[in-house]
Scaffold this active site. Structure first.
Site, PDB file in Angstrom:
ATOM      1  CB  SER A  48      -0.851  -0.015   1.271  1.00 60.46           C
ATOM      2  OG  SER A  48      -1.428   1.248   1.500  1.00 60.46           O
ATOM      3  CE1 TYR A 104      -4.034  -2.590   5.550  1.00 63.99           C
ATOM      4  CE2 TYR A 104      -3.679  -0.211   5.438  1.00 63.99           C
ATOM      5  CZ  TYR A 104      -3.846  -1.431   4.800  1.00 63.99           C
ATOM      6  OH  TYR A 104      -3.794  -1.475   3.438  1.00 63.99           O
ATOM      7  CE  LYS A 118      -1.584  -4.212   3.309  1.00 65.97           C
ATOM      8  NZ  LYS A 118      -1.819  -5.532   2.695  1.00 65.97           N
ATOM      9  NE  ARG A 165     -10.085   9.235   7.598  1.00 67.66           N
ATOM     10  CZ  ARG A 165     -10.359   8.397   6.610  1.00 67.66           C
ATOM     11  NH1 ARG A 165     -11.470   7.658   6.643  1.00 67.66           N
ATOM     12  NH2 ARG A 165      -9.553   8.280   5.566  1.00 67.66           N
TER      13      ARG A 165
HETATM   14  N1  UFG Z   1     -13.060  10.834   3.441  1.00 68.39           N
HETATM   15  C1  UFG Z   1     -14.105  11.682   3.753  1.00 68.39           C
HETATM   16  N2  UFG Z   1     -15.257  11.139   4.259  1.00 68.39           N
HETATM   17  C2  UFG Z   1     -15.414   9.798   4.441  1.00 68.39           C
HETATM   18  C3  UFG Z   1     -14.326   8.936   4.109  1.00 68.39           C
HETATM   19  C4  UFG Z   1     -13.170   9.484   3.609  1.00 68.39           C
HETATM   20  O1  UFG Z   1     -14.009  12.891   3.604  1.00 68.39           O
HETATM   21  O2  UFG Z   1     -16.467   9.364   4.892  1.00 68.39           O
HETATM   22  C5  UFG Z   1     -11.822  11.416   2.895  1.00 68.39           C
HETATM   23  C6  UFG Z   1     -10.619  11.150   3.762  1.00 68.39           C
HETATM   24  O3  UFG Z   1     -10.490  12.105   4.768  1.00 68.39           O
HETATM   25  C7  UFG Z   1      -9.506  11.191   2.740  1.00 68.39           C
HETATM   26  C8  UFG Z   1     -10.162  10.689   1.444  1.00 68.39           C
HETATM   27  O4  UFG Z   1     -11.561  10.804   1.663  1.00 68.39           O
HETATM   28  O5  UFG Z   1      -9.128  12.510   2.527  1.00 68.39           O
HETATM   29  C9  UFG Z   1      -9.837   9.241   1.151  1.00 68.39           C
HETATM   30  O6  UFG Z   1     -10.117   8.460   2.295  1.00 68.39           O
HETATM   31  P1  UFG Z   1     -10.188   6.859   2.246  1.00 68.39           P
HETATM   32  O7  UFG Z   1     -10.479   6.400   3.624  1.00 68.39           O
HETATM   33  O8  UFG Z   1     -11.083   6.430   1.156  1.00 68.39           O
HETATM   34  O9  UFG Z   1      -8.723   6.458   1.793  1.00 68.39           O
HETATM   35  P2  UFG Z   1      -7.326   6.721   2.510  1.00 68.39           P
HETATM   36  O10 UFG Z   1      -6.511   7.486   1.530  1.00 68.39           O
HETATM   37  O11 UFG Z   1      -7.442   7.278   3.865  1.00 68.39           O
HETATM   38  O12 UFG Z   1      -6.868   5.221   2.741  1.00 68.39           O
HETATM   39  C10 UFG Z   1      -6.416   4.453   1.681  1.00 68.39           C
HETATM   40  C11 UFG Z   1      -6.643   2.978   1.951  1.00 68.39           C
HETATM   41  C12 UFG Z   1      -5.792   2.481   3.078  1.00 68.39           C
HETATM   42  C13 UFG Z   1      -4.375   2.929   2.931  1.00 68.39           C
HETATM   43  C14 UFG Z   1      -4.332   4.414   2.729  1.00 68.39           C
HETATM   44  C15 UFG Z   1      -2.955   4.977   2.547  1.00 68.39           C
HETATM   45  O13 UFG Z   1      -7.986   2.719   2.264  1.00 68.39           O
HETATM   46  O14 UFG Z   1      -5.818   1.078   3.057  1.00 68.39           O
HETATM   47  O15 UFG Z   1      -5.089   4.734   1.564  1.00 68.39           O
HETATM   48  O16 UFG Z   1      -2.404   4.524   1.376  1.00 68.39           O
HETATM   49  F1  UFG Z   1      -3.661   2.610   4.019  1.00 68.39           F
END
Ligand code: UFG
Length: 341
Positions: free
Chosen positions: A128, A153, A157, A296
């Site tokens: 990841s 998590y 990785k 978040r």
């Molecule tokens: N977000 C929102 N509202 C939500 C969910 C997410 O605004 O309800 C935002 C988050 O703050 C972030 C973006 O959408 O800015 C993406 O969030 P995700 O949770 O979809 O994805 P992440 O980038 O946080 O996480 C992903 C993978 C993980 C991995 C991470 C880092 O899900 O497995 O990328 O590579 F670890």
């Protein structure tokens, strides 16, 4: 060159695993699925059969169970493994660190032990972009240092990558591809398989699709005060079918006996949360109500992939657009408002 035909896919019933199984069959490989169904549904197998027309061998069990794995390796001539199985919820990993370390590390250790015993020397590992930690610059390239993860998590990785790297150092005849995924979204265009999280989704796209079908009232946007053009976080959203194709290309690479190789799988393009909401509305005609809330914890402002290495060495280039991803995610959710249930 070594010939790779039969591929054991751990976690093959999951979101990325199931799409990769389809890509494997389309490219003439024979997948064998291992999955304990801890976070996936047996219905996936029926859907895979409808899409591919094939009965895919499936063994229900946990990759940490050595005797179970040994039996499968003894009764099949396996040429390569793609290792997707693992716990993957960032928030849950903070609550249950031991479960995450035990499951994710044990499965990799057990798999490598059994592969060593049975002389299977090719493996692709689901890594990841989280291994880069807080990016010092974007795009992130494979030469960038491994960072510090903000949750167990992510740390699993990083630790699994380290296990593979140390193993490769002494097993020069072993071929290992560490694939660092950015943010997979989208679904198979049939709408028969897609992302089906249990409970309230943690990730952005499944949250949006559940708002789109009325399962959730509105999206909460986590922060609009980031140092980005519209203030919301920027990510590299890659269609899961492009990601799946990347695995097939990585298998072709492994057949050339490269040793240990590392590739980012992303599009190279950043999209903000607001841009994704607007793209979804444009692609589907569905309005996504949202509210802005606080940041978040643990989110970084911006990350997207450097794609040159995967393009040059694998011939990998993401083909589907963000609109394709939105339309496909929406189709999946509209056809399956309750996921596989
Ligand atoms: N977000 C929102 N509202 C939500 C969910 C997410 O605004 O309800 C935002 C988050 O703050 C972030 C973006 O959408 O800015 C993406 O969030 P995700 O949770 O979809 O994805 P992440 O980038 O946080 O996480 C992903 C993978 C993980 C991995 C991470 C880092 O899900 O497995 O990328 O590579 F670890």
């Amino acid at each position: 060159m070594s010939e790779i035909k039969t591929v054991l896919v751990t976690g093959g019933m999951g979101y990325i695993g199931s799409h990769t199984v389809i890509a494997l069959i389309e490219q003439g490989y024979q997948p064998i699925i291992v999955d304990d169904l801890a976070n996936s549904s047996p219905e996936v197998l029926n859907r895979l059969k409808i899409i591919t027309g094939k009965d895919i061998p499936f063994f229900k069990g946990n990759v940490c169970d050595k005797a179970f794995l040994e039996k499968i390796f003894s009764s099949h001539k396996i040429d390569a493994v793609i290792h997707f199985a693992g716990f993957k919820a960032v928030g849950e990993s903070v609550e249950k660190p031991l479960e995450y370390y035990r499951n994710n590390l044990d499965s990799t250790l057990t798999l490598l032990e059994v592969m060593t015993e049975k002389g299977v020397k090719n493996i692709i590992f689901s890594s990841s972009a989280t291994v880069y930690g807080t990016p010092v610059h974007v795009p992130l390239t494979e030469e960038d240092p491994i960072g510090t993860a903000t949750n167990p998590y992510g740390t699993t990785k990083i630790m699994q990558e380290k296990i593979f790297t140390d193993y490769a150092f002494v097993h020069k005849d072993f071929n290992i591809a560490l694939l660092r995924y950015f943010n997979p979204i989208g679904a198979h265009p049939s709408g028969l398989i897609g992302e089906a999280p249990y409970g309230t989704p943690n990730n952005l796209m499944p949250y949006i699709t559940q708002v789109a079908v009325g399962k959730l009232p509105r999206l909460t946007v986590f922060g609009n005060d980031y140092p980005t053009p519209d203030g919301t976080c920027i990510r590299d959203y890659i269609h899961v079918c492009d990601l799946a194709d990347g695995h097939v290309l990585a298998l072709k690479k492994l057949a050339q006996n490269p040793g240990l190789v590392i590739y980012n799988l992303g599009t190279g393009k950043g999209t903000s949360v607001m841009e994704l909401i607007h793209a979804y509305e444009k692609a589907t005609g569905v309005k996504i109500p949202y509210v802005i809330a606080a940041r978040r914890p643990g989110d970084v402002a911006e990350n997207y992939a450097g794609t040159l290495k995967a393009e040059k060495e694998l011939g990998f280039k993401a083909k589907r657009t963000i609109f394709d991803s939105c339309a496909d995610s929406n189709r999946w959710q509209q056809k399956n408002p309750k996921g596989y249930n």
